[in-house]
Enzyme design. Structure first.
Site, PDB file in Angstrom:
ATOM      1  N   HIS A 191       0.966  -1.237  -0.016  1.00 11.54           N
ATOM      2  CA  HIS A 191      -0.071  -0.075  -0.138  1.00 11.54           C
ATOM      3  C   HIS A 191       0.792   1.302   0.102  1.00 11.54           C
ATOM      4  O   HIS A 191       1.976   1.374   0.725  1.00 11.54           O
ATOM      5  CB  HIS A 191      -1.033  -0.064   1.416  1.00 11.54           C
ATOM      6  CG  HIS A 191      -1.795   1.028   1.063  1.00 11.54           C
ATOM      7  ND1 HIS A 191      -1.768   2.470   1.422  1.00 11.54           N
ATOM      8  CD2 HIS A 191      -3.282   1.083   0.769  1.00 11.54           C
ATOM      9  CE1 HIS A 191      -2.857   3.077   1.137  1.00 11.54           C
ATOM     10  NE2 HIS A 191      -3.854   2.075   0.818  1.00 11.54           N
ATOM     11  N   GLU A 238       0.762   3.932   1.599  1.00 12.02           N
ATOM     12  CA  GLU A 238       1.241   4.476   2.936  1.00 12.02           C
ATOM     13  C   GLU A 238       2.498   3.745   3.565  1.00 12.02           C
ATOM     14  O   GLU A 238       3.197   4.290   4.178  1.00 12.02           O
ATOM     15  CB  GLU A 238      -0.093   4.390   3.801  1.00 12.02           C
ATOM     16  CG  GLU A 238      -1.163   5.399   3.672  1.00 12.02           C
ATOM     17  CD  GLU A 238      -2.527   5.081   3.905  1.00 12.02           C
ATOM     18  OE1 GLU A 238      -2.740   4.025   4.551  1.00 12.02           O
ATOM     19  OE2 GLU A 238      -3.535   5.709   3.054  1.00 12.02           O
ATOM     20  N   GLU A 290      -3.909   2.393  -7.046  1.00 12.47           N
ATOM     21  CA  GLU A 290      -4.580   3.509  -6.236  1.00 12.47           C
ATOM     22  C   GLU A 290      -3.437   4.333  -6.566  1.00 12.47           C
ATOM     23  O   GLU A 290      -2.237   4.645  -6.145  1.00 12.47           O
ATOM     24  CB  GLU A 290      -4.337   2.926  -4.682  1.00 12.47           C
ATOM     25  CG  GLU A 290      -5.035   1.792  -4.484  1.00 12.47           C
ATOM     26  CD  GLU A 290      -5.173   1.782  -2.835  1.00 12.47           C
ATOM     27  OE1 GLU A 290      -6.738   1.545  -2.497  1.00 12.47           O
ATOM     28  OE2 GLU A 290      -4.667   1.852  -2.131  1.00 12.47           O
ATOM     29  N   GLY A 301      -7.729   9.423   0.007  1.00 10.32           N
ATOM     30  CA  GLY A 301      -8.069  10.218   1.145  1.00 10.32           C
ATOM     31  C   GLY A 301      -8.384  11.574   0.728  1.00 10.32           C
ATOM     32  O   GLY A 301      -8.490  12.535   1.612  1.00 10.32           O
TER      33      GLY A 301
HETATM   34  P1  13P Z   1      -9.772   6.165   0.328  1.00 10.80           P
HETATM   35  O1  13P Z   1     -11.000   5.469  -0.180  1.00 10.80           O
HETATM   36  O2  13P Z   1      -9.990   6.707   1.653  1.00 10.80           O
HETATM   37  O3  13P Z   1      -9.399   7.236  -0.661  1.00 10.80           O
HETATM   38  O4  13P Z   1      -8.595   5.221   0.315  1.00 10.80           O
HETATM   39  C1  13P Z   1      -8.202   4.365  -0.294  1.00 10.80           C
HETATM   40  C2  13P Z   1      -7.380   3.454  -0.217  1.00 10.80           C
HETATM   41  O5  13P Z   1      -6.108   3.847   0.282  1.00 10.80           O
HETATM   42  C3  13P Z   1      -7.572   1.969   0.266  1.00 10.80           C
HETATM   43  O6  13P Z   1      -6.485   1.080   0.322  1.00 10.80           O
END
Ligand code: 13P
Length: 257
Positions: free
Chosen positions: A99, A101, A171, A177
């Site tokens: 991911h 993050e 993504e 977010g």
């Molecule tokens: P959001 O749907 O909050 O933008 O997050 C996406 C995400 O990182 C899912 O792994």
């Protein structure tokens, strides 16, 4: 070409035992389309409770539990880490890997992600491999280069054949977010690129690999995103913490195609 439709919830570092109960009861009442799988990925302390709740509601056919990360190591002196066999003890079937993050905040490299994908596959877990470019990379027309640099180490590590047991999640980092979703056309174009990149190694595998879109997916935009030819579902962050909204997104997933 039949591909599995998947809607996965990434709760990130949110949620509670209360949400585990609420979500399992909410999902139990949904009539999902054929071939749609819902995967809920809470933080580690909630995995067993969620597995038990799904089992209790007899939902295992359409609904699975996923983790948000796993160690590339089997066991030993790795304080704070969780192994593949520990996830299996929690009856986990999927694991989100790479991911953005984890890449940005915890400095995971594509090589490390590739090792984690291998560890997960070897243990019989299905990796949800996340890839995506930053806003600056898109602006610099580097999207395809970045995606290739994230995918190739995994292909090199596990071989293209094993992508039949891997789910990819595209993504774009700038859409996570932020409320800025990629337009359906832009997402489709990038999904098509990812599929064509895999096809360079194996066309049949590429045609069968489910590619999910993630980044500010919500009840309003999900239908149009899921209608795109190469979008096989979604990886949902914020909207997956609200049972009603997540339910709408699950119902928007197209079934067998
Ligand atoms: P959001 O749907 O909050 O933008 O997050 C996406 C995400 O990182 C899912 O792994």
């Amino acid at each position: 070409m039949k591909r599995q439709s998947i809607v996965a919830a990434n709760w990130k570092m949110n949620g509670s035992f209360g949400l585990v109960t609420e979500m399992s009861q909410g999902l139990a009442s949904l009539k999902l389309a054929n071939d749609v799988t819902v995967v809920v990925c809470p933080s580690t302390p909630f995995l067993t409770a969620l597995s038990d709740a799904f089992e209790h509601e007899n939902m295992s056919e359409h609904v699975s539990v996923g983790a948000q990360n796993v160690s590339e190591f089997e066991k030993g002196a790795y304080t704070g880490e969780v192994s593949t066999s520990m996830l299996q003890a929690c009856k986990v079937q999927y694991v989100i890997l790479g991911h953005s993050e984890r890449r940005a905040i915890f400095n995971e490299t594509s090589t490390q992600v590739a090792h984690k994908v291998k560890a997960a596959l070897d243990a019989g877990l299905i990796p949800i491999l996340c890839v995506g470019e930053s806003e600056a990379e898109r602006a610099a027309v580097q999207t395809e280069t970045v995606l290739a640099s994230q995918l190739q180490p995994v292909i090199d590590e596990v071989g293209i054949e094993r992508f039949s047991h891997i789910v990819i999640a595209y993504e774009p980092v700038w859409a996570i977010g932020t409320g800025k979703t990629a337009s359906p056309a832009m997402a489709q174009e990038t999904h098509e690129f990812i599929r064509s990149f895999l096809a360079k190694s194996d066309e049949k595998i590429a045609a069968k690999t489910s590619i999910l879109y993630g980044g500010s997916v919500n009840a309003k935009n999900c239908e149009e995103l899921f209608a795109q030819a190469d979008i096989d579902g979604g990886l949902i962050g914020g909207a997956s913490l609200k049972v009603d909204e997540f339910s709408v997104i699950c119902l928007a997933a197209k079934g067998t195609q």
